[in-house]
Motif scaffolding. Structure first.
Motif, PDB file in Angstrom:
ATOM      1  N   TRP A  34       5.087 -20.116 -18.948  1.00  0.00           N
ATOM      2  CA  TRP A  34       6.254 -19.264 -20.218  1.00  0.00           C
ATOM      3  C   TRP A  34       7.859 -19.532 -19.189  1.00  0.00           C
ATOM      4  O   TRP A  34       7.636 -19.820 -17.898  1.00  0.00           O
ATOM      5  N   ASP A  35       8.414 -19.792 -20.128  1.00  0.00           N
ATOM      6  CA  ASP A  35       9.730 -19.545 -19.534  1.00  0.00           C
ATOM      7  C   ASP A  35      10.255 -18.440 -18.343  1.00  0.00           C
ATOM      8  O   ASP A  35       9.185 -17.884 -18.902  1.00  0.00           O
ATOM      9  N   PRO A  36      10.822 -18.297 -17.566  1.00  0.00           N
ATOM     10  CA  PRO A  36      11.410 -17.237 -16.552  1.00  0.00           C
ATOM     11  C   PRO A  36      11.577 -15.961 -17.078  1.00  0.00           C
ATOM     12  O   PRO A  36      11.032 -14.797 -16.928  1.00  0.00           O
ATOM     13  N   VAL A  37      12.148 -16.197 -18.381  1.00  0.00           N
ATOM     14  CA  VAL A  37      12.326 -14.479 -19.480  1.00  0.00           C
ATOM     15  C   VAL A  37      10.805 -14.386 -19.664  1.00  0.00           C
ATOM     16  O   VAL A  37      10.437 -13.360 -19.525  1.00  0.00           O
ATOM     17  N   GLN A  38      10.007 -14.993 -20.421  1.00  0.00           N
ATOM     18  CA  GLN A  38       8.600 -15.275 -20.761  1.00  0.00           C
ATOM     19  C   GLN A  38       7.729 -14.229 -19.446  1.00  0.00           C
ATOM     20  O   GLN A  38       7.167 -13.273 -19.816  1.00  0.00           O
ATOM     21  N   LYS A  39       7.972 -15.532 -18.930  1.00  0.00           N
ATOM     22  CA  LYS A  39       7.376 -14.654 -17.470  1.00  0.00           C
ATOM     23  C   LYS A  39       7.452 -12.867 -17.128  1.00  0.00           C
ATOM     24  O   LYS A  39       6.287 -12.744 -16.780  1.00  0.00           O
ATOM     25  N   LEU A  40       8.717 -12.531 -16.792  1.00  0.00           N
ATOM     26  CA  LEU A  40       8.975 -11.482 -16.042  1.00  0.00           C
ATOM     27  C   LEU A  40       8.455 -10.262 -18.190  1.00  0.00           C
ATOM     28  O   LEU A  40       7.880  -9.096 -17.468  1.00  0.00           O
ATOM     29  N   SER A  79      12.506   0.359 -26.616  1.00  0.00           N
ATOM     30  CA  SER A  79      13.307  -0.309 -27.183  1.00  0.00           C
ATOM     31  C   SER A  79      13.779  -1.004 -26.885  1.00  0.00           C
ATOM     32  O   SER A  79      13.549  -1.559 -25.856  1.00  0.00           O
ATOM     33  N   ARG A  80      14.509  -1.988 -27.629  1.00  0.00           N
ATOM     34  CA  ARG A  80      15.597  -3.003 -26.995  1.00  0.00           C
ATOM     35  C   ARG A  80      16.166  -3.115 -25.870  1.00  0.00           C
ATOM     36  O   ARG A  80      16.270  -3.480 -25.068  1.00  0.00           O
ATOM     37  N   TYR A  81      17.116  -1.618 -26.579  1.00  0.00           N
ATOM     38  CA  TYR A  81      17.412  -2.066 -24.956  1.00  0.00           C
ATOM     39  C   TYR A  81      17.304  -1.156 -23.371  1.00  0.00           C
ATOM     40  O   TYR A  81      17.792  -2.057 -22.483  1.00  0.00           O
ATOM     41  N   GLN A  82      15.566  -1.310 -23.646  1.00  0.00           N
ATOM     42  CA  GLN A  82      15.093  -0.800 -22.134  1.00  0.00           C
ATOM     43  C   GLN A  82      14.901  -2.141 -21.707  1.00  0.00           C
ATOM     44  O   GLN A  82      14.699  -2.608 -20.559  1.00  0.00           O
ATOM     45  N   ILE A  83      14.351  -3.052 -23.077  1.00  0.00           N
ATOM     46  CA  ILE A  83      13.614  -4.356 -22.286  1.00  0.00           C
ATOM     47  C   ILE A  83      15.132  -5.337 -21.901  1.00  0.00           C
ATOM     48  O   ILE A  83      14.557  -5.822 -20.691  1.00  0.00           O
ATOM     49  N   ASP A  84      16.384  -5.054 -22.352  1.00  0.00           N
ATOM     50  CA  ASP A  84      17.264  -5.703 -22.206  1.00  0.00           C
ATOM     51  C   ASP A  84      17.824  -5.586 -21.131  1.00  0.00           C
ATOM     52  O   ASP A  84      18.431  -5.948 -19.702  1.00  0.00           O
ATOM     53  N   LEU A 139      15.577  -6.995 -18.092  1.00  0.00           N
ATOM     54  CA  LEU A 139      15.957  -8.412 -17.869  1.00  0.00           C
ATOM     55  C   LEU A 139      17.628  -7.846 -17.242  1.00  0.00           C
ATOM     56  O   LEU A 139      17.304  -9.291 -16.362  1.00  0.00           O
ATOM     57  N   LEU A 140      18.337  -7.794 -17.321  1.00  0.00           N
ATOM     58  CA  LEU A 140      19.426  -7.868 -16.725  1.00  0.00           C
ATOM     59  C   LEU A 140      19.339  -6.954 -15.157  1.00  0.00           C
ATOM     60  O   LEU A 140      20.371  -7.589 -14.438  1.00  0.00           O
ATOM     61  N   LYS A 141      17.998  -6.668 -15.346  1.00  0.00           N
ATOM     62  CA  LYS A 141      17.984  -5.815 -13.223  1.00  0.00           C
ATOM     63  C   LYS A 141      17.799  -6.616 -12.742  1.00  0.00           C
ATOM     64  O   LYS A 141      18.029  -7.294 -11.570  1.00  0.00           O
TER      65      LYS A 141
END
Length: 577
Positions: A437-443, A566-571, A574-576
């Motif tokens: 998977w790409d890095p985002v999906q992997k995380l 929520s999407r907010y928690q997932i975002d 990713l940002l962290k």
């Protein structure tokens, strides 16, 4: 004592963050190493016993078969396999290393036990019948299955499941060749396509335990008996011959892959057609070239004792063709052992071309060794695994420098010139799947979903004031109620701020039920409808659910309670990172 043991297991299951708990993973890694090692021992000992009954002399002596037996053996084996496969459900027919990677990427690493049993039976029949396949690939599937089953039993998260699958893979390879380091590297380079330090200790534990069991039960395997040699060969003589060897290995790798690709295109044919074709082809070739039958380790050992096989170039081509078509057409076998054998034969052929300028020790010792290492490295794009495997099996480091030269060049040319990845990766791509998977999906797949969730408590629509006072003293983030068949959620702070208004006088949300004060929670605060679903395994799946239902948050049902993601928690995750 039994009750204490059960209590200990129950406590382990209840540990928080079990996927990252080194104690739990280490204990399970040892168990996985024991099971993988015993399974590999069963395969090796079983093949030795039955081959010893069916074959004259040693367990790979297919050359000693008389008359029509070299033709009959593979044909009977493929006919029996076709009969078994015909009655098997389609979902049980999927076996091998590509199937392991597929289950890791698309099914949370859940490997069904039924497929592992089918793989075990299939490889026994195929190898006893002399088909040009190996036992190591099936051992990887079976070891990974045990690791997956252990992880499922202890309800580990995705990281824990991957760790135990890697433990099973490493244990199987380590026990098959008695090469613990190569087993660890194989799990990372071939299965996960990356090095994962967080998996290191448990995977090494599994490999060491499996090797110790293998050596204690089977003794030292000594698969290849390589004589010691002195690399006193002038560089101006050695370098051109190494370059020719690289060309030979790259051509063999390309041919090996393209034959498998041809087999993949024919997988739509009926099973009996495909399997019978493999049996007929193998039997016909074996009538004139019996050395092509079986794994071929005996042929390599004869090379290392300076006994060149007859019709060497023809044997190389036959081994590539039969192994490539057997695996490509769906025969349940492996290709790791045959890749070693093909590489060793190519190495000897190149050594013979330079026999006038190279000593016998290089022709019959060094070059077959280099061919084995580079063929495995180029075929599976696993350079370190190939190098360490050869060094561990031969107990010799004298060939390390030339091995690095041929391994590096072979892998480089295969990737850059032929645009050919690992044969397992190519198989997944041919099936329309990704190998990683790409890095985002992997995380998102490797993160703990529970850690992203905010706490939720579910209350009835009518609740006494004491319930809100309890919430005020707790760490709850959200409150969930059900009204008119619809589930709604609101924030704890908002609900409590509305509740404080009861001191100001009668409120529309206050009601008396049988002289008891009740709160109508539906009239307090701003409630929003929310979807309540069983908790998926990873944040990636939670995000996919949000996209599918066009919502921004979900209430998840865990075994220990509810959580809101929520999407907010997932975002934020990713940002962290």
């Amino acid at each position: 004592m039994v009750l204490k043991g059960l209590n200990f297991i129950a406590k382990l299951r209840e540990r928080e963050s079990s996927a990252d708990d080194l104690l739990l993973l280490s204990i399970l890694a040892v168990v996985c190493g024991v099971i993988s090692g015993l399974t590999m021992i069963l395969i090796v000992a079983g093949l030795r016993f039955f081959s010893g009954v069916l074959l004259p002399g040693h367990s790979e002596n297919y050359e000693g078969l008389d008359g029509w037996l070299p033709f009959v053996f593979p044909l009977v084996a493929t006919s029996l396999l076709a009969l078994i496969w015909f009655f098997l459900p389609t979902k049980w027919q999927k076996v091998g290393i590509p199937y392991v990677v597929e289950r890791l990427n698309y099914h949370h690493g859940n490997l069904p036990m039924a497929n592992g049993i089918v793989q075990l039976v299939g490889v026994f029949i195929g190898l006893l019948g002399g088909l040009s396949i190996g036992k190591e690939g099936p051992a990887v599937h079976i070891g990974a299955t045990f690791g997956s089953q252990l992880a499922q039993r202890f309800r580990l998260t995705h990281i824990g499941i991957e760790t135990l699958v890697a433990c099973g893979v490493a244990g199987a390879i380590a026990a098959a060749f008695q090469t613990p380091i190569a087993g660890v590297l194989f799990a990372f380079e071939v299965i996960f396509l990356e090095y994962r330090l967080r998996h290191g200790i448990p995977v090494m534990l599994s490999a060491v335990v499996a090797v110790m069991l293998s050596e204690a039960t089977l003794g030292s395997l000594d698969i290849f008996t390589v004589i010691h040699f002195d690399l006193a060969v002038p560089t101006h003589t050695l370098l051109p011959s190494l370059l020719v060897l690289v060309v030979g290995i790259v051509l063999a790798t390309s041919m090996f892959y393209r034959l498998q690709r041809l087999g993949w295109r024919l997988l739509g044919l009926p099973i009996w057609v495909r399997f019978t074709a493999v049996g007929l082809a193998t039997g016909l070739v074996a009538m004139f070239l019996p050395s092509v039958l079986g794994g071929g380790y005996d042929t390599l050992n004869r090379i290392f004792t300076q006994q060149a096989p007859d019709w060497l170039l023809l044997l190389i081509v036959a081994k590539i063709v039969l192994t490539g078509l057997s695996i490509g057409l769906g025969i349940p076998g492996g290709m790791i052992g045959p890749a070693f054998v093909i590489g060793g034969l190519v190495g000897m052929q190149v050594g013979l071309l330079f026999h006038g300028v190279l000593p016998d020790i290089a022709v019959y010792g060094l070059f077959p060794l280099l061919g084995m290492a580079s063929m495995m490295a180029a075929t599976f794009q696993a350079p370190l695994t190939a190098l360490i495997a050869v060094l561990e099996m031969t107990h010799s480091s004298q060939a390390m420098l030339p091995s690095l030269v041929v391994i590096t060049l072979s892998c480089l040319i295969t990737r850059l010139v032929l645009h050919q990845d690992s044969v397992f990766v190519e198989r997944l791509h041919a099936m329309g799947m990704v190998s990683s998977w790409d890095p985002v999906q992997k995380l998102l797949r490797h993160s703990d979903l529970r850690s992203l969730c905010e706490s939720v408590v579910q209350l009835p629509r009518l609740a006494p004031p004491e319930r809100l006072r309890e919430i005020n003293a707790s760490m709850i983030d959200f409150v969930l109620i059900e009204t008119l068949g619809q589930t709604s959620v609101t924030g704890r702070e908002e609900l409590l701020s509305v509740f404080e208004q009861w001191r100001l006088g009668p409120q529309p949300w206050l009601s008396n039920d049988d002289q008891e004060v009740q709160l109508d929670l539906a009239k307090m605060g701003s409630w929003q409808s929310v979807l309540v679903v069983p908790a998926p395994d990873t944040p990636a799946e939670a995000l996919a659910l949000m996209n599918r239902h066009h919502c921004d948050r979900l209430v998840l049902q865990f075994e220990q309670g509810l959580g809101l993601v929520s999407r907010y928690q997932i975002d934020k995750l990713l940002l962290k990172d």
